[in-house]
Structure formats: structure tokens, C-alpha cells
Design a protein around this motif. Structure first.
Motif, PDB file in Angstrom:
ATOM      1  N   LEU A  41       6.514 -11.661   3.111  1.00 21.30           N
ATOM      2  CA  LEU A  41       5.180 -11.724   3.066  1.00 21.30           C
ATOM      3  C   LEU A  41       4.706 -11.089   4.205  1.00 21.30           C
ATOM      4  N   PRO A  42       3.728 -10.065   4.239  1.00 21.82           N
ATOM      5  CA  PRO A  42       3.238  -9.727   2.925  1.00 21.82           C
ATOM      6  C   PRO A  42       4.007  -8.563   2.202  1.00 21.82           C
ATOM      7  N   ARG A  43       4.984  -7.997   2.671  1.00 22.22           N
ATOM      8  CA  ARG A  43       5.561  -7.116   1.916  1.00 22.22           C
ATOM      9  C   ARG A  43       7.309  -7.358   2.288  1.00 22.22           C
ATOM     10  N   PRO A  44       7.980  -7.359   1.195  1.00 29.46           N
ATOM     11  CA  PRO A  44       7.742  -6.594  -0.210  1.00 29.46           C
ATOM     12  C   PRO A  44       7.330  -7.682  -1.131  1.00 29.46           C
ATOM     13  N   ARG A  45       6.862  -8.934  -0.946  1.00 28.77           N
ATOM     14  CA  ARG A  45       6.684  -9.738  -2.285  1.00 28.77           C
ATOM     15  C   ARG A  45       5.321  -9.782  -2.617  1.00 28.77           C
ATOM     16  N   LEU A  46       4.482  -9.197  -1.957  1.00 31.93           N
ATOM     17  CA  LEU A  46       3.184  -9.077  -2.570  1.00 31.93           C
ATOM     18  C   LEU A  46       2.772  -7.816  -3.123  1.00 31.93           C
ATOM     19  N   PRO A  47       2.228  -7.664  -4.212  1.00 32.31           N
ATOM     20  CA  PRO A  47       2.170  -6.325  -4.647  1.00 32.31           C
ATOM     21  C   PRO A  47       1.152  -5.677  -3.793  1.00 32.31           C
ATOM     22  N   LEU A  48       1.195  -4.045  -3.903  1.00 35.83           N
ATOM     23  CA  LEU A  48       0.422  -3.352  -3.198  1.00 35.83           C
ATOM     24  C   LEU A  48      -0.956  -2.815  -4.134  1.00 35.83           C
ATOM     25  N   ILE A  49      -2.082  -3.124  -3.693  1.00 34.99           N
ATOM     26  CA  ILE A  49      -3.313  -2.941  -4.497  1.00 34.99           C
ATOM     27  C   ILE A  49      -3.934  -1.537  -4.059  1.00 34.99           C
ATOM     28  N   GLY A  50      -4.389  -0.779  -5.250  1.00 35.16           N
ATOM     29  CA  GLY A  50      -4.667   0.407  -5.117  1.00 35.16           C
ATOM     30  C   GLY A  50      -5.943   0.580  -4.051  1.00 35.16           C
ATOM     31  N   GLY A  51      -5.896   1.540  -3.267  1.00 38.38           N
ATOM     32  CA  GLY A  51      -6.996   1.721  -2.287  1.00 38.38           C
ATOM     33  C   GLY A  51      -6.661   1.147  -0.893  1.00 38.38           C
ATOM     34  N   GLY A  52      -5.332   0.414  -0.813  1.00 36.51           N
ATOM     35  CA  GLY A  52      -4.677  -0.002   0.384  1.00 36.51           C
ATOM     36  C   GLY A  52      -5.473  -1.177   0.989  1.00 36.51           C
ATOM     37  N   ARG A  53      -6.430  -1.940   0.233  1.00 38.88           N
ATOM     38  CA  ARG A  53      -6.827  -3.053   1.079  1.00 38.88           C
ATOM     39  C   ARG A  53      -6.826  -4.202  -0.025  1.00 38.88           C
ATOM     40  N   ALA A  54      -6.172  -5.426   0.600  1.00 36.68           N
ATOM     41  CA  ALA A  54      -6.288  -6.641  -0.315  1.00 36.68           C
ATOM     42  C   ALA A  54      -6.019  -7.753   0.962  1.00 36.68           C
ATOM     43  N   THR A  55      -6.780  -8.790   0.362  1.00 40.51           N
ATOM     44  CA  THR A  55      -6.755 -10.142   1.315  1.00 40.51           C
ATOM     45  C   THR A  55      -5.946 -11.188   0.562  1.00 40.51           C
ATOM     46  N   TRP A  56      -5.246 -11.998   1.498  1.00 42.76           N
ATOM     47  CA  TRP A  56      -4.605 -13.025   0.911  1.00 42.76           C
ATOM     48  C   TRP A  56      -4.741 -14.102   1.907  1.00 42.76           C
ATOM     49  N   VAL A  57      -4.607 -15.431   1.284  1.00 41.33           N
ATOM     50  CA  VAL A  57      -4.466 -16.691   2.107  1.00 41.33           C
ATOM     51  C   VAL A  57      -3.263 -17.471   1.610  1.00 41.33           C
ATOM     52  N   VAL A  58      -2.522 -17.817   2.699  1.00 36.67           N
ATOM     53  CA  VAL A  58      -1.383 -18.711   2.449  1.00 36.67           C
ATOM     54  C   VAL A  58      -1.961 -20.128   2.805  1.00 36.67           C
ATOM     55  N   ARG A 104      -8.709 -10.742  -3.411  1.00 37.00           N
ATOM     56  CA  ARG A 104      -9.299  -9.371  -3.805  1.00 37.00           C
ATOM     57  C   ARG A 104      -9.480  -8.433  -2.285  1.00 37.00           C
ATOM     58  N   GLN A 105     -10.397  -7.469  -2.358  1.00 40.09           N
ATOM     59  CA  GLN A 105     -10.639  -6.691  -1.361  1.00 40.09           C
ATOM     60  C   GLN A 105     -11.413  -7.237  -0.463  1.00 40.09           C
ATOM     61  N   ARG A 106     -11.798  -8.465  -0.339  1.00 45.37           N
ATOM     62  CA  ARG A 106     -12.721  -8.981   0.543  1.00 45.37           C
ATOM     63  C   ARG A 106     -12.071  -8.690   2.241  1.00 45.37           C
ATOM     64  N   ASP A 107     -13.181  -8.676   3.179  1.00 45.42           N
ATOM     65  CA  ASP A 107     -12.890  -8.115   4.610  1.00 45.42           C
ATOM     66  C   ASP A 107     -12.049  -9.338   5.002  1.00 45.42           C
ATOM     67  N   PRO A 108     -10.841  -8.992   5.394  1.00 43.42           N
ATOM     68  CA  PRO A 108      -9.927  -9.886   5.814  1.00 43.42           C
ATOM     69  C   PRO A 108     -10.433 -10.430   7.379  1.00 43.42           C
ATOM     70  N   ASP A 109     -11.140 -10.078   8.071  1.00 41.04           N
ATOM     71  CA  ASP A 109     -11.481 -10.333   9.122  1.00 41.04           C
ATOM     72  C   ASP A 109     -12.665 -11.647   8.864  1.00 41.04           C
TER      73      ASP A 109
END
Length: 120
Positions: A41-58, A104-109
Motif C-alpha cells: 500500500l499504496p502500490r501495487p495493491r491499490l489500483p491506479l486512477i486515471g489522472g494520477g490523483r486518488a486519495t485513500w484512508v486506512v 476519490r480525487q479529493r485533496d489528500p492534504d
């Protein structure tokens, strides 16, 4: 330490094997950053999102947020609960349950700041 890991789907076509579960055995005593790296986590287990921006919470089993991951960040940013020993997130002898929530593509900061605020 046994980790039961699930993650949200990112699109309708990703729903086929939701909740994308995995059971992984890791060495005892790992802290959260080391465990996330060992889990891919985040790579390679999480899918790549088009546009290069994705936010995840563990999150742990009770839903407490432990860390924020972003496709555009080099590594996780720990939240206060994520600084505790990872094994403490499970009952003695039980597996640690972690769920990765797709924000989704929310601002991670902004997501980090929101989740890091003390509860009132």
C-alpha cells in the motif's frame, strides 16, 4: 501478525470481487508504515486512477482512521491513531482488520487535515 485487508471498489467494473479482501501474515511488531509497505500500500495493491490523483484512508476494525494515502504521494501520512502499535488494533491472538476507503480525487492534504483534527 495476521492482517485481514479489504478495500473499496473504485468503479463499477471493479465491483466483481469486492471487497477485494486479502489475508496477509506479517512479522510481529511492525509499525503501521512498515506494515503498509509490506502489504503493498499504496502500490501495487491499490489500483491506479486515471489522472494520477486518488486519495485513500486506512481504517482499523472500529473505523478509526489510521493513515491517508494518495496516489501522488511517495508514502502514507499517519494520523494520530496510526502512531499506536499496530498489534494494538486487534484482540489478543486475533487478526488486525484494516480497510482502505477510497476517497476519490479529493485533496489528500485537506482529507488529512480533516481527519487529524481532535474530536470535540
Amino acid at each position: 501478525m495476521r492482517i485481514l485487508l479489504t478495500r473499496d471498489s473504485v468503479a463499477a467494473g471493479d465491483d466483481a470481487d469486492a471487497p477485494h479482501g486479502a489475508t496477509v501474515d506479517l512479522p510481529d511488531g511492525l509499525d503501521l508504515p512498515a506494515a503498509l509497505t509490506a502489504l503493498g500500500l499504496p502500490r501495487p495493491r491499490l489500483p491506479l486512477i486515471g489522472g494520477g490523483r486518488a486519495t485513500w484512508v486506512v481504517r482499523d476494525a472500529d473505523g478509526s482512521p489510521l493513515a491517508v494515502l494518495a496516489q501522488q504521494w511517495p508514502g502514507p501520512r499517519l494520523l494520530p491513531a496510526g502512531r499506536e502499535p499496530l498489534a494494538g488494533a486487534a484482540e489478543p491472538g486475533a487478526a488486525v482488520r484494516l480497510h482502505v476507503e477510497y476517497r476519490r480525487q479529493r485533496d489528500p492534504d485537506a482529507e488529512y487535515e480533516l481527519l487529524a483534527r481532535p474530536a470535540r
